[in-house]
Scaffold this active site. Structure first.
Site, PDB file in Angstrom:
ATOM      1  N   HIS A 216     -11.891   0.395  17.203  1.00 43.03           N
ATOM      2  CA  HIS A 216     -10.652   0.132  18.077  1.00 43.03           C
ATOM      3  C   HIS A 216      -9.628  -0.628  17.290  1.00 43.03           C
ATOM      4  CE1 HIS A 216     -13.922   1.555  20.940  1.00 43.03           C
ATOM      5  NE2 HIS A 216     -12.703   2.283  21.094  1.00 43.03           N
ATOM      6  N   GLY A 217      -9.830  -1.821  17.807  1.00 38.96           N
ATOM      7  CA  GLY A 217      -9.000  -2.921  17.263  1.00 38.96           C
ATOM      8  C   GLY A 217      -7.491  -2.679  16.836  1.00 38.96           C
ATOM      9  N   CYS A 218      -7.159  -1.374  17.089  1.00 38.08           N
ATOM     10  CA  CYS A 218      -5.833  -1.223  16.514  1.00 38.08           C
ATOM     11  C   CYS A 218      -5.012  -0.211  17.773  1.00 38.08           C
ATOM     12  CB  CYS A 218      -5.477  -0.528  15.396  1.00 38.08           C
ATOM     13  SG  CYS A 218      -7.109   0.487  15.199  1.00 38.08           S
ATOM     14  N   ILE A 219      -4.833  -1.031  18.898  1.00 31.19           N
ATOM     15  CA  ILE A 219      -3.953  -0.276  19.964  1.00 31.19           C
ATOM     16  C   ILE A 219      -2.597  -0.598  19.994  1.00 31.19           C
ATOM     17  CG2 ILE A 219      -4.104   0.489  22.382  1.00 31.19           C
ATOM     18  CD1 ILE A 219      -6.678   1.071  21.170  1.00 31.19           C
TER      19      ILE A 219
ATOM     20  N   LEU B 298      -1.768  -0.349   9.783  1.00 28.34           N
ATOM     21  CA  LEU B 298      -2.380   1.093  10.566  1.00 28.34           C
ATOM     22  C   LEU B 298      -2.099   2.246   9.691  1.00 28.34           C
ATOM     23  CD1 LEU B 298      -0.928   0.309  13.941  1.00 28.34           C
ATOM     24  CD2 LEU B 298      -3.341   0.062  13.309  1.00 28.34           C
TER      25      LEU B 298
END
Ligand SMILES: Cc1cc2nc3c(=O)[nH]c(=O)nc-3n(C[C@H](O)[C@H](O)[C@H](O)COP(=O)(O)OP(=O)(O)OC[C@H]3O[C@@H](n4cnc5c(N)ncnc54)[C@H](O)[C@@H]3O)c2cc1C
Lengths: 101, 421
Positions: free
Chosen positions: A98-101, B197
């Site tokens: 996850h860690g990346c919203i 990202l």
């Protein structure tokens, strides 16, 4: 030995079920991602990832990996180029962190 | 006498103070319950305004108000730094020496930026050609630098996730394109957006449907860029895998962490200082009488004011249930709702939760009036109006008509075969 073609995977190539994974499959996953052959240094990271996932339910971040896996961030990028947290998670057979919203 | 202590009087803490003071007004009047809220400084910042200060759209005065004025009279406000939280003895120690004993504690201390985490960022060039806009001082310094910028390479970099308001850096890039276009300098400025990202947006659905925006605005995109060090003298940002991005002006979104006292309290937070929190009930994992809300939690939702608003509705219910000895409700679904400013008087609107990616459609009703995942002028007006909504409806803890805490499915165009994530 389960063939990579026989296991269910997400659109991004992560295993649907972490239980499908074994060490031979990891080698196949690594080869597919242009990583390897897997050395002891790779395994240090992969085992740490899998254990963290099994205990906490989510893979570690790069920051935690660098601090606690026994491999520093610089080397992590040499072992798993581009995105170590993501790439190592895929090879370790655990879901995308996850860690990346 | 029951004592409820709220740590942090930012967006989430203020909303909770206002909601709880209303729900518990009888108990407070009868002297059986009291509420204390603590914050370290006297001004409340309207943080979405920080995005506009660098471009001279808002002044600092337009983005701040007194903190105490946003809080209810029935709640005691203490201005002090929180030193420690001891969940074993149910006490909070403040920097001024006061010790607060609580029956129930709500952690709402948000995030702080830690620029020192990137090697070189606070070295030579910091505040001269390397900036941030997540603090008032930073946004003001950047405003001056942008005024004076006559051309060159502008680099925007998110150091690592999570950050608050994950779309703000991209909005900054869009607004920079607009700003330099208006000033007739756009051809002299290159804009690069570097993110750890694998796409410009945190949500793949957005990255797919909004890629055209970056192209159209001539913003170069560098993905999976994990910054390892920066040299402010040479003007170079280098990734861990040795990619170098040159810049004349760097706008960095530094590493975010939770408050220091969280890291010091055993079992309370993760390695970044975010409180380990049940994503549905908002109860902290460390002990049943501790709860967390807003940016301070580790729940996999966006760190945004709208999320704090939706969480507050659920958390108020759960605090009251806890006080009555009833089971908590797993009511929070990760609902977030964000306007994305795209420049040139337009904005996008996205609405999503833990399970549902941002989808096209209409908001808040099936007929509109605001389109989802699509640029429009009305969305831009919505973003500007949000400032008034923030001070007059969100902070006082009022529900928004037509926008419940749980994300609505009506109005969204779901794909025919919805793949389960
Ligand atoms: C540039 C920018 C743009 C944004 N745009 C939007 C947007 O368009 N829409 C949106 O919904 N959200 C937006 N946000 C995010 C939004 O502002 C935050 O998510 C929201 O404020 C979170 O509320 P919070 O109460 O959790 O944290 P905060 O509001 O940050 O409050 C935390 C409080 O805790 C206090 N505190 C911390 N540590 C201590 C301590 N040790 N002792 C005492 N007090 C302490 C702080 O002083 C602070 O007042 C934006 C944020 C930024 C930076």
């Amino acid at each position: 030995m389960p063939a990579l073609t026989a296991v269910a995977r997400t659109a991004e190539g992560f295993l649907e079920r972490a239980s499908d994974w074994d060490r031979d499959l990891a080698a196949e996953l690594a080869a597919e991602s242009g990583v390897g052959p897997l050395t002891d240094r790779h395994w240090l990271v992969l085992d740490y990832m899998r254990n963290t996932y099994l205990v906490k339910g989510d893979g570690p971040t790069i920051r935690t990996l660098g601090k606690e896996s026994g491999v520093d961030i610089k080397e992590l990028y040499q072992l798993f180029p581009k995105g170590p947290a993501k790439l190592a998670a895929r090879i370790a057979g655990i879901p995308k962190p996850h860690g990346c919203i | 006498m029951r004592h409820l202590v709220i740590l942090g009087a930012g967006t989430a803490g203020t909303v909770m103070a206002n909601r709880l003071a209303r729900s518990l007004r009888r108990e407070i009047a009868a002297g059986t319950t009291r509420i204390t809220i603590v914050d370290q400084d006297p001004v409340h910042i309207y943080q979405p305004g920080l995005l506009f200060i660098p471009f001279g759209v808002y002044t600092v005065d337009q983005a701040v108000r007194g903190r105490a004025a946003q809080l209810p009279k029935a709640v005691r406000y203490v201005q002090s730094r929180i030193e420690s939280l001891d969940t074993a003895t149910d006490t909070v120690t403040l920097a001024d020496g006061e010790v607060l004993s609580y029956d129930l504690c709500i952690v709402a201390t948000g995030t702080r930026i830690v620029p020192e985490e990137l090697d070189g960022l606070t070295g030579a060039g910091w505040g001269e050609r390397m900036f941030e806009f997540y603090t008032l001082e930073g946004a003001e310094r950047l405003a001056k630098a942008l005024q004076e910028f006559k051309g060159g390479r502008l680099l925007i970099n998110v150091v690592e996730m999570p950050i608050k308001c994950p779309v703000a850096p991209l909005e900054f890039a869009f607004l920079a394109d607009w700003f330099f276009t208006e000033r007739g300098l756009r051809d002299k400025v290159s804009i690069t957006y570097a993110t750890p990202l694998d796409g410009a947006f945190t949500k793949p659905a957005c990255s797919r449907s909004l890629a055209y925006l970056l192209e159209g605005k001539r913003i170069a995109l560098e993905t999976e860029f994990n910054a390892g060090r920066v040299d402010g003298t040479a003007g170079e940002l280098v990734s861990w895998d040795e990619r170098t991005l040159p810049f004349d002006l760097l706008v960095s979104i530094p590493t975010h962490k939770g408050a220091e006292f969280i890291t010091r309290a055993p079992g309370l937070g993760n390695e970044m200082g975010f409180v380990l929190t049940d994503p549905r009930t908002l109860q902290a994992k460390v002990k049943p009488n501790v709860f967390a809300i807003g940016d301070a939690t580790d729940v996999p939702a966006s760190k945004a004011g709208s999320v704090a608003h939706f969480e507050a509705e659920v958390l108020t219910g759960n605090v009251l249930r806890f006080l009555e000895g009833k089971p908590l409700e797993p009511g929070f679904d990760g609902h977030a709702n964000c306007f994305i400013e795209t420049g040139h008087h337009k904005a996008l609107l996205i609405d999503f939760n833990y399970e549902t990616e941002p989808l096209p459609g209409n908001f808040p009703f099936a007929w509109g009036p605001m389109p989802l995942l699509k640029e429009s002028r009305l969305n831009h007006l919505g973003k500007l109006a949000f400032r008034h909504v923030y001070w007059n409806a969100l902070l006082p803890g009022h529900d928004f008509p037509g926008i419940p805490a749980r994300m609505k499915r009506a109005g969204k165009r779901f794909p025919v075969a919805t793949a389960t994530p």
